[in-house]
Write an enzyme that holds these catalytic residues in place. Sequence first.
Site, mmCIF file in Angstrom:
data_model
loop_
_atom_site.group_PDB
_atom_site.id
_atom_site.type_symbol
_atom_site.label_atom_id
_atom_site.label_comp_id
_atom_site.label_asym_id
_atom_site.label_seq_id
_atom_site.Cartn_x
_atom_site.Cartn_y
_atom_site.Cartn_z
ATOM 1 N N ASP A 175 0.828 -1.203 0.000
ATOM 2 C CA ASP A 175 0.000 0.000 0.000
ATOM 3 C C ASP A 175 0.864 1.256 0.000
ATOM 4 O O ASP A 175 0.593 2.211 -0.736
ATOM 5 C CB ASP A 175 -0.918 0.007 1.221
ATOM 6 C CG ASP A 175 -1.966 -1.080 1.165
ATOM 7 O OD1 ASP A 175 -3.078 -0.806 0.698
ATOM 8 O OD2 ASP A 175 -1.676 -2.215 1.582
ATOM 9 N N GLY A 176 1.884 1.258 0.840
ATOM 10 C CA GLY A 176 2.742 2.433 0.926
ATOM 11 C C GLY A 176 3.509 2.699 -0.347
ATOM 12 O O GLY A 176 3.620 3.846 -0.803
#
Length: 403
Positions: free
Chosen positions: A173-174
């Site tokens: 996600d990051g």
Amino acid sequence: MKQSKPKLPLEGLKILDTATMLAAPWSATFLADYGADVIKIEHPETGCTARKYGKQKNGIGILWKTLNRNKKGITLNLGQPEGQHIFKRLVAEADIVIENYRPGTFEKWGLGYDVLANINPSLIMLRTTGYGQSGPYSDRGGFGTVAEGMSSFASINGPADGPPTLPGMALADGVNGAFGALAIMTAIYERDRHPQRLGQCIDISLYEPLMRLIEPHITAYDQLGVIPPRVGNGSVSIAPRNAYQTKEGRWVALSGAAQPIVEKLFKAIGREELITDERFVNNAARVKNCKELDAIISGWIGKRELSEVVTTLTGSGAVVGPMYDVSQVFDDPHYLYRESFVTLPDADFDQIRVPNVVAKFSRTPGQVRSPGPAKGQHNQEIYGEKLGLSEAELTELKDKKII
């Protein structure tokens, strides 16, 4: 004379963040840190699922405060015609729309890119999904965990005798969030140079950005047929590279990614003869004999306390650092000097420490200005002041669960 407030580099860039959970909202947040005007849109009843992600304090999600920092929060039901009408009014003045619903959802709501671009031809739309907008898996739900597995990232992590290991944080996600922000700014640059100032649609998956981090393994397999084994804290590419325990039970991370650094390390531990030892004379030899090399290094480090290890090795030019747990990062003098964390006042927690803006601009630095908003916190400002809706209209929309 009163000093003017420093200008943020993305002031005036208007973003509508309709996304849920982590990846796509992070894209908006990274830009909000540099001054982009981000409106976070949540469902009026359920809110964003990220509000309950991770640890809670007094029933309030802690991560939300930094995940959606620097944003204004409104509620809007995009699944209803009245909500869609209001959204289109917001789109008319926006630069960017960010969404992460399954492919086809925005089209079902009559909010596909073709519709929105007809309203605002300069609009840029970032569409974040597990597998992208097209392909045989495009209709599947996707989370970072699956992306970390299917990208082959997990296959290279963990001990040699253990299973593929997922990261202990939302890595996919990051990484996606950062790549999404990069994609947006690339599209903005191109749009602003286009004769008609036309926008475009950006399709980004969760797994593809992560693959960019494992390019060495992907290209090595393509050319050599090599499948990297799991080597714990070691590396299949360089040696020495590992975690080593000190006398008092602390840990240090050490890397010898360049020949001059390795030679300085050998001198620092009093083993200068290893420089010409055929087992360790170059990186290829060291990788082949990494167990023997790790035994030598760990033997030296294990007899000394962390402070001596770090002082001696860094003083020699070798590259080493303590392996902190999260409780220790707040007190590191270098991090304090760099202001790597910032403390925000917060209505729920009184105050909260969060990571600061990452890149430090010399002339127009970013700034963490506010924590993630309460649900619908800025409804009055956005709907009343910007769109000109009356109190009676707002009350009616609220009663109908449109906002």
